[in-house]
Design an enzyme around this catalytic site. Structure first.
Site, PDB file in Angstrom:
ATOM      1  N   ASP A   1       0.873  -1.168   0.000  1.00 54.16           N
ATOM      2  CA  ASP A   1       0.000   0.000   0.000  1.00 54.16           C
ATOM      3  C   ASP A   1       0.912   1.220   0.000  1.00 54.16           C
ATOM      4  O   ASP A   1       2.096   1.124   0.299  1.00 54.16           O
ATOM      5  CB  ASP A   1      -0.855  -0.034   1.284  1.00 54.16           C
ATOM      6  CG  ASP A   1      -1.613   1.242   1.537  1.00 54.16           C
ATOM      7  OD1 ASP A   1      -1.488   1.803   2.638  1.00 54.16           O
ATOM      8  OD2 ASP A   1      -2.283   1.716   0.606  1.00 54.16           O
TER       9      ASP A   1
ATOM     10  N   ASP B   1      -0.378   5.138   0.800  1.00 56.04           N
ATOM     11  CA  ASP B   1      -0.730   6.153   1.783  1.00 56.04           C
ATOM     12  C   ASP B   1      -0.806   5.562   3.183  1.00 56.04           C
ATOM     13  O   ASP B   1      -1.576   4.654   3.441  1.00 56.04           O
ATOM     14  CB  ASP B   1      -2.065   6.813   1.434  1.00 56.04           C
ATOM     15  CG  ASP B   1      -1.963   7.651   0.168  1.00 56.04           C
ATOM     16  OD1 ASP B   1      -2.689   7.354  -0.790  1.00 56.04           O
ATOM     17  OD2 ASP B   1      -1.139   8.572   0.149  1.00 56.04           O
TER      18      ASP B   1
HETATM   19  C1  XBP Z   1      -5.555   6.027   0.622  1.00 55.72           C
HETATM   20  C2  XBP Z   1      -6.672   6.811   0.027  1.00 55.72           C
HETATM   21  C3  XBP Z   1      -6.379   7.801  -1.047  1.00 55.72           C
HETATM   22  C4  XBP Z   1      -5.812   9.082  -0.518  1.00 55.72           C
HETATM   23  C5  XBP Z   1      -6.074  10.255  -1.438  1.00 55.72           C
HETATM   24  O1  XBP Z   1      -4.899   5.310  -0.301  1.00 55.72           O
HETATM   25  O2  XBP Z   1      -7.784   6.621   0.417  1.00 55.72           O
HETATM   26  O3  XBP Z   1      -7.552   8.064  -1.700  1.00 55.72           O
HETATM   27  O4  XBP Z   1      -6.340   9.411   0.723  1.00 55.72           O
HETATM   28  O5  XBP Z   1      -5.581  10.009  -2.701  1.00 55.72           O
HETATM   29  P1  XBP Z   1      -4.068   3.955   0.043  1.00 55.72           P
HETATM   30  P2  XBP Z   1      -6.427  10.430  -4.002  1.00 55.72           P
HETATM   31  O6  XBP Z   1      -4.829   2.828  -0.527  1.00 55.72           O
HETATM   32  O7  XBP Z   1      -2.729   4.138  -0.586  1.00 55.72           O
HETATM   33  O8  XBP Z   1      -3.939   3.860   1.540  1.00 55.72           O
HETATM   34  O9  XBP Z   1      -6.958  11.811  -3.714  1.00 55.72           O
HETATM   35  O10 XBP Z   1      -5.446  10.394  -5.117  1.00 55.72           O
HETATM   36  O11 XBP Z   1      -7.535   9.426  -4.127  1.00 55.72           O
HETATM   37 MG    MG Z   2      -3.049   3.181   3.266  1.00 52.59          MG
END
Ligand code: XBP
Ligand code: MG
Length: 253
Positions: free
Chosen positions: A10, A12
């Site tokens: 993953d 974020d």
């Molecule tokens: C987490 C998310 C993402 C970000 C925002 O992603 O929910 O949507 O918060 O990014 P991950 P965008 O699966 O990596 O934890 O605005 O590009 O959607």
């Molecule tokens: Mg994440």
């Protein structure tokens, strides 16, 4: 005996603490630029993170907290335009070096490569955010370290749906039991385990209160040889940081 073939990461909250100091800041800059009196403070944003996807999060906020809001033109168009601006601000933050990798990420990626493990990314965020983060923190070539970068709208269902992990598996030609995944959130864990993949969780300030039942291991971070992790769930034996040896042990357990 099944051999571990690949690691799926993953982004974020796992690679970097992008939410509080990255995405949230970018959203607020966007709202200001659009003349909107919306402001997502740290707590508000924490609650909004229950919805994955930036576009989906804006829509959720409008529906839940701005019922009287009358969008200038059709709502989809409006949200798309806002999200494009938000991505521009987020990219600028990444390029400024404001968002470093979390402890242990660079070391583990390099060790996994040297051990011949295949790697992929499965994230909800926009592809450009991923390639910019990789370039800003590990150099442009690091984009090629990952056989598949499954991101954003390439799949219909966002986490906690398993779609993005199933997409990564399909494009790597692998089965769930060939891999180990790394996540930071409950939605992420539900997505990876929903795809049948054993998962190691590294929590962060936004996710520490979430439920991580079903995780192979829950840690406060990946750790470093000189910086031990804390085990919050599961058994890491005598290991004090995540390396390929520990991952292989968890894989066979
Ligand atoms: C987490 C998310 C993402 C970000 C925002 O992603 O929910 O949507 O918060 O990014 P991950 P965008 O699966 O990596 O934890 O605005 O590009 O959607
Ligand atoms: Mg994440």
């Amino acid at each position: 005996m099944q051999n571990l073939k690949a690691l799926i990461f993953d982004i974020d909250g796992t690679f970097s603490d992008t939410e509080r100091d990255g995405h949230r800041i970018a959203f607020n800059k966007t709202f200001k630029e659009a003349g909107l009196n919306w402001h997502w403070d740290i707590d508000t944003y924490g609650k909004l993170l229950e919805v994955t996807g930036g576009k989906e999060r804006i829509r959720h906020f409008i529906n839940k907290s701005q019922p009287a809001f009358d969008s200038p033109d059709n709502l989809n168009e409006f949200i798309l335009k806002l999200h494009k601006t938000k991505t521009r601000h987020f990219i600028a933050l990444l390029k400024s070096g404001a968002i470093p990798l979390r402890p242990g990420v660079e070391r583990l990626l390099k060790e996994a490569r040297s051990e011949g493990l295949r790697m992929a990314i499965a994230t909800t965020t926009t592809l450009e955010n991923v390639t910019t983060l990789l370039t800003a923190t590990l150099g442009k070539d690091s984009i090629n370290w990952f056989e598949v970068i499954a991101a954003g709208d390439v799949v219909p269902g966002k986490k906690p749906a398993p779609d993005i992990y199933l997409y990564a598996l399909k494009h790597m030609g692998l089965n769930a039991d060939d891999c180990i995944a790394f996540e930071d959130s409950e939605n992420g864990l539900l997505s990876s385990t929903g795809a049948g993949i054993k998962t190691i969780v590294t929590i962060n300030d936004y996710t520490r209160q979430q439920g991580f039942g079903g995780a192979a291991l829950v840690l406060d971070q990946l750790g470093e040889p000189e910086v031990a992790f804390s085990v919050l769930g599961g058994d890491a034996g005598s290991a004090t940081y995540v390396d390929v040896t520990l991952i292989r042990k968890l894989f066979t357990n």
